[in-house]
Design an enzyme around this catalytic site. Structure first.
Site, PDB file in Angstrom:
ATOM      1  N   ARG A 126       0.842  -1.192   0.000  1.00 36.25           N
ATOM      2  CA  ARG A 126       0.000   0.000   0.000  1.00 36.25           C
ATOM      3  C   ARG A 126       0.880   1.246   0.000  1.00 36.25           C
ATOM      4  O   ARG A 126       1.946   1.241   0.589  1.00 36.25           O
ATOM      5  CB  ARG A 126      -0.898   0.010   1.236  1.00 36.25           C
ATOM      6  CG  ARG A 126      -1.970  -1.050   1.099  1.00 36.25           C
ATOM      7  CD  ARG A 126      -3.229  -0.686   1.801  1.00 36.25           C
ATOM      8  NE  ARG A 126      -4.267  -1.588   1.364  1.00 36.25           N
ATOM      9  CZ  ARG A 126      -5.102  -2.204   2.197  1.00 36.25           C
ATOM     10  NH1 ARG A 126      -5.017  -2.010   3.486  1.00 36.25           N
ATOM     11  NH2 ARG A 126      -6.020  -3.000   1.715  1.00 36.25           N
ATOM     12  N   GLU A 163      -0.705  -7.783  -6.862  1.00 35.39           N
ATOM     13  CA  GLU A 163      -2.019  -8.306  -7.264  1.00 35.39           C
ATOM     14  C   GLU A 163      -1.908  -9.740  -7.784  1.00 35.39           C
ATOM     15  O   GLU A 163      -2.773 -10.568  -7.525  1.00 35.39           O
ATOM     16  CB  GLU A 163      -2.666  -7.411  -8.335  1.00 35.39           C
ATOM     17  CG  GLU A 163      -3.194  -6.102  -7.789  1.00 35.39           C
ATOM     18  CD  GLU A 163      -4.270  -6.291  -6.716  1.00 35.39           C
ATOM     19  OE1 GLU A 163      -5.045  -7.258  -6.795  1.00 35.39           O
ATOM     20  OE2 GLU A 163      -4.314  -5.471  -5.779  1.00 35.39           O
ATOM     21  N   THR A 221      -4.086 -16.387  -2.925  1.00 29.32           N
ATOM     22  CA  THR A 221      -3.148 -16.558  -1.807  1.00 29.32           C
ATOM     23  C   THR A 221      -3.472 -15.527  -0.722  1.00 29.32           C
ATOM     24  O   THR A 221      -3.783 -14.379  -1.032  1.00 29.32           O
ATOM     25  CB  THR A 221      -1.690 -16.385  -2.295  1.00 29.32           C
ATOM     26  OG1 THR A 221      -1.496 -17.270  -3.397  1.00 29.32           O
ATOM     27  CG2 THR A 221      -0.694 -16.723  -1.217  1.00 29.32           C
ATOM     28  N   LEU A 227       4.647 -20.423  -2.981  1.00 25.47           N
ATOM     29  CA  LEU A 227       3.436 -19.592  -3.136  1.00 25.47           C
ATOM     30  C   LEU A 227       2.328 -20.323  -3.891  1.00 25.47           C
ATOM     31  O   LEU A 227       1.168 -19.970  -3.801  1.00 25.47           O
ATOM     32  CB  LEU A 227       3.761 -18.310  -3.912  1.00 25.47           C
ATOM     33  CG  LEU A 227       3.967 -17.037  -3.125  1.00 25.47           C
ATOM     34  CD1 LEU A 227       4.242 -15.876  -4.068  1.00 25.47           C
ATOM     35  CD2 LEU A 227       2.760 -16.688  -2.266  1.00 25.47           C
ATOM     36  N   GLY A 228       2.708 -21.350  -4.675  1.00 20.75           N
ATOM     37  CA  GLY A 228       1.702 -22.134  -5.391  1.00 20.75           C
ATOM     38  C   GLY A 228       1.243 -21.476  -6.688  1.00 20.75           C
ATOM     39  O   GLY A 228       1.653 -20.361  -7.008  1.00 20.75           O
ATOM     40  N   TYR A 281     -10.320  -8.647 -13.283  1.00 19.52           N
ATOM     41  CA  TYR A 281     -10.195  -8.162 -11.907  1.00 19.52           C
ATOM     42  C   TYR A 281      -8.826  -7.503 -11.693  1.00 19.52           C
ATOM     43  O   TYR A 281      -8.721  -6.371 -11.198  1.00 19.52           O
ATOM     44  CB  TYR A 281     -10.384  -9.316 -10.906  1.00 19.52           C
ATOM     45  CG  TYR A 281     -10.053  -8.883  -9.496  1.00 19.52           C
ATOM     46  CD1 TYR A 281     -10.987  -8.186  -8.747  1.00 19.52           C
ATOM     47  CD2 TYR A 281      -8.790  -9.115  -8.947  1.00 19.52           C
ATOM     48  CE1 TYR A 281     -10.682  -7.730  -7.478  1.00 19.52           C
ATOM     49  CE2 TYR A 281      -8.467  -8.663  -7.685  1.00 19.52           C
ATOM     50  CZ  TYR A 281      -9.423  -7.982  -6.954  1.00 19.52           C
ATOM     51  OH  TYR A 281      -9.107  -7.515  -5.711  1.00 19.52           O
ATOM     52  N   ASP A 289     -14.267  -9.126  -7.638  1.00 17.94           N
ATOM     53  CA  ASP A 289     -13.987 -10.531  -7.344  1.00 17.94           C
ATOM     54  C   ASP A 289     -15.022 -11.036  -6.336  1.00 17.94           C
ATOM     55  O   ASP A 289     -15.996 -10.335  -6.027  1.00 17.94           O
ATOM     56  CB  ASP A 289     -12.550 -10.707  -6.826  1.00 17.94           C
ATOM     57  CG  ASP A 289     -12.367 -10.092  -5.448  1.00 17.94           C
ATOM     58  OD1 ASP A 289     -13.269  -9.359  -4.991  1.00 17.94           O
ATOM     59  OD2 ASP A 289     -11.326 -10.350  -4.821  1.00 17.94           O
ATOM     60  N   CYS A 312     -20.991  -6.664  11.563  1.00 15.47           N
ATOM     61  CA  CYS A 312     -21.865  -5.547  11.195  1.00 15.47           C
ATOM     62  C   CYS A 312     -21.772  -4.391  12.187  1.00 15.47           C
ATOM     63  O   CYS A 312     -21.910  -3.229  11.803  1.00 15.47           O
ATOM     64  CB  CYS A 312     -23.299  -6.031  11.086  1.00 15.47           C
ATOM     65  SG  CYS A 312     -23.461  -7.383   9.920  1.00 15.47           S
TER      66      CYS A 312
END
Ligand code: SF4
Length: 334
Positions: A29, A41, A47, A84-85, A121, A139, A200
């Site tokens: 960020r 991204e 992940t 990480l796959g 996305y 997404d 909520c």
């Protein structure tokens, strides 16, 4: 639609204000560098944030620019991705980096969307965050919070539902597109969560939210029943001889193709390789399939020529093994 637009228009400033006050500090960020946003991204696809944090910093240290990534070998990129796959993501990053190194990072939705491995996305997220373009990134998380907010009962697995929510967002995008895109993601990740009860009471939308008003938060999103995952029995052989271990590159085009792995197959052939020293079971869950694995540590009869024989040190430094085999790696490291 008109009603939903009205609700969303009221919801946007509340969400932005909440995001400004409560957003998590995450390593990706605060940057507007499209390369860094793109890497984050892609890593975040399928992940968890916690898992990505460590990889993101190390990856950028190794490949600080698209040019540096383009210059690296595929082996180096896969090694940095190890654990990480979904390795096709790393291969696509590498392919796309070569295009970016030549032409620069694309500055509009169509150009970003055309990069290998980038879908609607991801392109929406990159364009919103890097360039403040009003490109919705929709997404499962975003669909969940929006269907709750508007108590929309359409099946979110239908493409038409996704498109309808993209259109809806386009109508209400504020000038701070990047902040808005991230605030939607953040609400879905930290407050309007998928499993267990949404929080909520601390949600900035609690006064506006139709599902909350009706006490039906958990009924949304509506989706088609998921097919059960297939399971496959796999036998994994960790062959050891004179301090070296056998690896091979997985063939074909399917799951984990082209990656290094311990020899394995669907029949128990342990006796043909040598003497079994140890045995253990493990399970690995992919998106559509579950591997139930029986692994054998074996004192190999010979250096079988169809395999590559490496020392533990060489394996650590130069061979990326998918996390599906993690349970058996401890036999190498000990
Ligand atoms: S009020 Fe509850 S259900 Fe509605 S958006 Fe907020 S957390 Fe989700």
């Amino acid at each position: 639609m008109q009603n939903a637009i009205r609700v969303l228009k009221n919801a946007v400033p509340l969400l932005l204000e909440w995001y400004g006050a409560y957003k998590r500090e995450l390593p990706w960020r605060g940057t507007r560098d499209p390369y860094k946003i793109w890497v984050s991204e892609i890593m975040l696809q399928q992940t968890r944030v916690e898992a990505v944090k460590g990889y993101y910093a190390a990856f950028l240290e190794k490949f600080p620019t698209a040019e540096a990534l383009a210059r690296a070998s595929e082996e180096e990129v896969l090694k940095a991705w190890e654990g990480l796959g979904y390795y096709s993501r790393a291969r696509n990053l590498h392919r796309a980096a070569k295009i970016i190194a030549e032409r620069g990072f694309p500055a509009d939705f169509a150009g970003v969307r055309a990069l290998p491995g980038v879908g609607d996305y991801t392109a929406g997220a990159i364009c919103s965050i890097a360039y403040d373009l009003p490109c919705p990134a929709v997404d499962g998380n975003v669909l969940r919070i929006l269907t709750r907010l508007t108590a929309d009962e359409r099946n979110i697995d239908e493409m038409s539902t996704r498109s309808a929510f993209s259109e809806l967002l386009r109508e209400v995008y504020p000038p701070q597109a990047g902040e808005f895109c991230q605030s939607l993601m953040e609400l879905g990740a930290t407050v309007c969560v998928p499993n267990g009860e949404p929080m909520c009471l601390i949600c900035p939308w609690r006064e506006l939210c139709a599902a909350h008003r009706m006490g039906r938060e958990e009924e949304f999103p509506v989706r088609a029943e998921k097919k059960a995952r297939k399971t496959e029995q796999i036998f994994v052989y960790v062959l050891k001889k004179e301090g070296r271990f056998a690896l091979r590159k997985r063939e074909g085009k399917g799951l984990l193709a082209g990656l290094w792995e311990f020899p394995n197959g669907s029949k128990d052939e342990s006796a043909e390789y040598g003497k079994v020293l140890s045995e253990k079971n493990a399970k690995h869950i992919f998106t559509h399939i579950e591997w139930h694995m029986t692994g054998y540590l074996i004192e190999a009869k010979e250096f079988f020529p169809q395999f590559t024989w490496v020392t533990p040190e060489e394996m650590r430094k130069g061979y990326a093994l998918p996390s599906a085999f993690k349970a058996f790696k401890s036999w190498v490291d000990n």
